[in-house]
Design an enzyme around this catalytic site. Structure first.
Site, PDB file in Angstrom:
ATOM      1  N   TYR A 144       0.859  -1.192   0.000  1.00 50.64           N
ATOM      2  CA  TYR A 144       0.000   0.000   0.000  1.00 50.64           C
ATOM      3  C   TYR A 144       0.888   1.233   0.000  1.00 50.64           C
ATOM      4  CZ  TYR A 144      -3.607   3.309   1.545  1.00 50.64           C
ATOM      5  OH  TYR A 144      -4.478   4.374   1.633  1.00 50.64           O
ATOM      6  N   ASP A 239       9.214   2.547  -0.064  1.00 48.24           N
ATOM      7  CA  ASP A 239       8.192   3.258   0.714  1.00 48.24           C
ATOM      8  C   ASP A 239       8.420   2.873   2.174  1.00 48.24           C
ATOM      9  OD1 ASP A 239       5.981   4.007   2.130  1.00 48.24           O
ATOM     10  OD2 ASP A 239       4.520   3.323   0.655  1.00 48.24           O
ATOM     11  N   LYS A 267       4.698   9.037   9.257  1.00 48.97           N
ATOM     12  CA  LYS A 267       4.470   8.484  10.596  1.00 48.97           C
ATOM     13  C   LYS A 267       5.504   8.943  11.641  1.00 48.97           C
ATOM     14  CE  LYS A 267       1.944   4.548   8.668  1.00 48.97           C
ATOM     15  NZ  LYS A 267       0.529   4.775   8.922  1.00 48.97           N
TER      16      LYS A 267
HETATM   17  N1  HOZ Z   1      -3.690   3.420   6.167  1.00 48.78           N
HETATM   18  C1  HOZ Z   1      -3.518   3.249   7.579  1.00 48.78           C
HETATM   19  C2  HOZ Z   1      -3.309   1.810   7.884  1.00 48.78           C
HETATM   20  N2  HOZ Z   1      -2.295   1.179   7.122  1.00 48.78           N
HETATM   21  C3  HOZ Z   1      -4.590   3.935   8.399  1.00 48.78           C
HETATM   22  C4  HOZ Z   1      -5.832   3.202   8.645  1.00 48.78           C
HETATM   23  C5  HOZ Z   1      -6.866   4.017   9.445  1.00 48.78           C
HETATM   24  O1  HOZ Z   1      -6.524   4.970  10.130  1.00 48.78           O
HETATM   25  O2  HOZ Z   1      -8.028   3.690   9.340  1.00 48.78           O
END
Ligand code: HOZ
Length: 429
Positions: A144, A239, A267
């Site tokens: 992702y 990433d 993060k």
């Molecule tokens: N994209 C994040 C998890 N890999 C955030 C998910 C969230 O805050 O709902």
């Protein structure tokens, strides 16, 4: 456990925000039940609006590596707040955080700050294409890289959690340039390069995958990608939004000794405030406006509060023994989880590195997203609820990594393992 206030607030949220949330995974859709509405966080703990306390292994999805609201981070934020919340002009704090990132991350000689991991990946993609003059990109199934159009192909995180097909609204013409391969499969990448001569700008990946559960690179995989990209005049992009300053101070690239051309971060480098960054060699980064022609901008980028929290967090992390402690904490937790599942006769596999871990409720091995899908998601939902009842907050998805922090004490880990032991025993019935 009384969660009536959480339930009322979440019910009201349904009419106000799609699915009642600001980001999909936190809606608990894949684990069942209603989400816990948080009131406050401190150290390794989160408290909900009903006053229940949870040992937290989500850590705001990664930033809270020193523990939530670390007193030194909040003290520097209070001081910074006195000077204002946003400048929209250069500030010295950007230089300081940039120097810290450049010192730590092997591939980074120059960095651009943005406001989220998605934004960093979106910008790096444009930079890959601008620098190489090629349009195609290779990504891996289950990885992702945020929600930009070109990345929403066989994506991990919420897309995997909710089992969504690739998103409507993404033009086919855009994703036609996104090529995918199974993670840990060098042959597949080789074939894509052979089928698309001089057309691929680069390969982007999570060097350790945290958005499809937790999948580690097999020996030679990262090295192989480094060679293949070089041979084909393409860029290698890590990433490290999740793994940066978490897998080691210099990220996965320092830990595995493979240096990409470009890196994205987020993060941890914002210490809990919204931040992202992308960086690489001075030569490539000089393409970015206003040094070069590739346009990318942001009103809140380099925000003084985000820079402050990031600087203090990195100062805390670079103290001696930090990563040894994180590794030991996580290892104890992870091995205990495996043992208690086995004690209850539940198949389990997984891994942990530094302050990240993940497990799948199936026989292993899990080397790619296809294999990860063998995990028993229904059983995971039951486990998630049983752990919540016992005061432990796990990511509400079988396809998200777990995060530990410096604030998780031996007592917290022991209490968590007791909860796992009881929960596994309960759900196998
Ligand atoms: N994209 C994040 C998890 N890999 C955030 C998910 C969230 O805050 O709902």
């Amino acid at each position: 456990m009384n969660t009536s206030l959480s339930q009322n607030i979440f019910s009201a949220a349904q009419a106000l925000m799609p699915g009642g949330v600001s980001s999909p995974v936190r809606a608990f859709k894949s684990v069942g039940g209603q989400p816990i509405v948080f009131d406050r966080v401190k150290g390794p703990y989160a408290w909900d609006v009903d006053g229940n306390r949870f040992i937290d292994y989500v850590g705001s999805w990664g930033p809270a590596i020193c523990g939530h609201a670390h007193p030194e981070v909040t003290a520097s934020l209070q001081e910074a707040l006195e000077k204002g919340t946003s400048f929209g002009a250069p500030c010295q704090l950007e230089n300081k955080l940039a120097e810290m990132v450049i010192d730590a991350v092997p591939s980074v000689e120059m960095v651009r700050f943005v406001n989220s991991g998605t934004e960093a990946c979106m910008a790096v993609l444009r930079l890959m294409r601008a620098y190489t003059g090629r349009d195609k990109v290779i990504k891996f199934e289950g990885c992702y890289h945020g929600h930009a159009d070109m990345f929403l192909v066989k994506a991990g995180s919420g897309v995997a959690t909710l089992g969504l097909p690739d998103s409507p609204g993404v033009p086919r013409s855009t994703t036609a340039n996104t090529l995918t391969a199974p993670y840990n499969d060098l042959e597949a990448v080789k074939e894509l390069f052979a089928e698309n001569p001089d057309a691929i700008s680069g390969v982007i990946l999570e060097p350790v995958v945290g958005n499809a559960g937790f999948i580690t690179p097999e020996p030679g995989f990262l090295e192989g990608l480094r060679e293949l990209t070089k041979e084909n005049g393409a860029l290698l992009v890590f990433d490290e939004v999740m793994t940066g300053f978490r897998i080691s101070y210099g990220g996965a690239q320092a830990r595995f000794g493979v240096t990409p051309d470009l890196t994205t971060l987020g993060k941890v480098i914002g210490g809990g405030l919204p931040v992202g960054a992308y960086g690489g060699s001075t030569e490539i980064m000089s393409m970015v406006a206003p040094a070069g022609p590739m346009y990318q901008a942001g009103t809140l980028s380099g925000n003084p509060l985000a820079m402050t929290a990031g600087i203090k967090t990195l100062e805390l992390l670079r103290q001696d023994g930090t990563y040894e402690k994180l590794e030991a904490t996580t290892k104890k937790l992870f091995e205990g989880i495996l043992q208690s599942a086995k004690d209850s006769g539940i198949p389990i596999t997984g891994s942990s590195i530094s302050a990240m871990f993940g497990f799948y409720l199936c026989e292993g091995p899990v080397r790619n997203f296809e294999e990860a899908k063998a995990t028993n998601t229904e059983l995971f939902g039951k486990l998630h609820r049983a752990m919540l009842e016992r005061g432990v907050y796990l990511a509400p998805s079988a396809f998200e990594a777990g995060f530990t922090s410096l604030a998780h004490s031996e007592d917290d880990i022991n209490a968590t393992l007791k909860a796992f032991q009881e929960s596994f025993a309960e759900i196998q019935k």
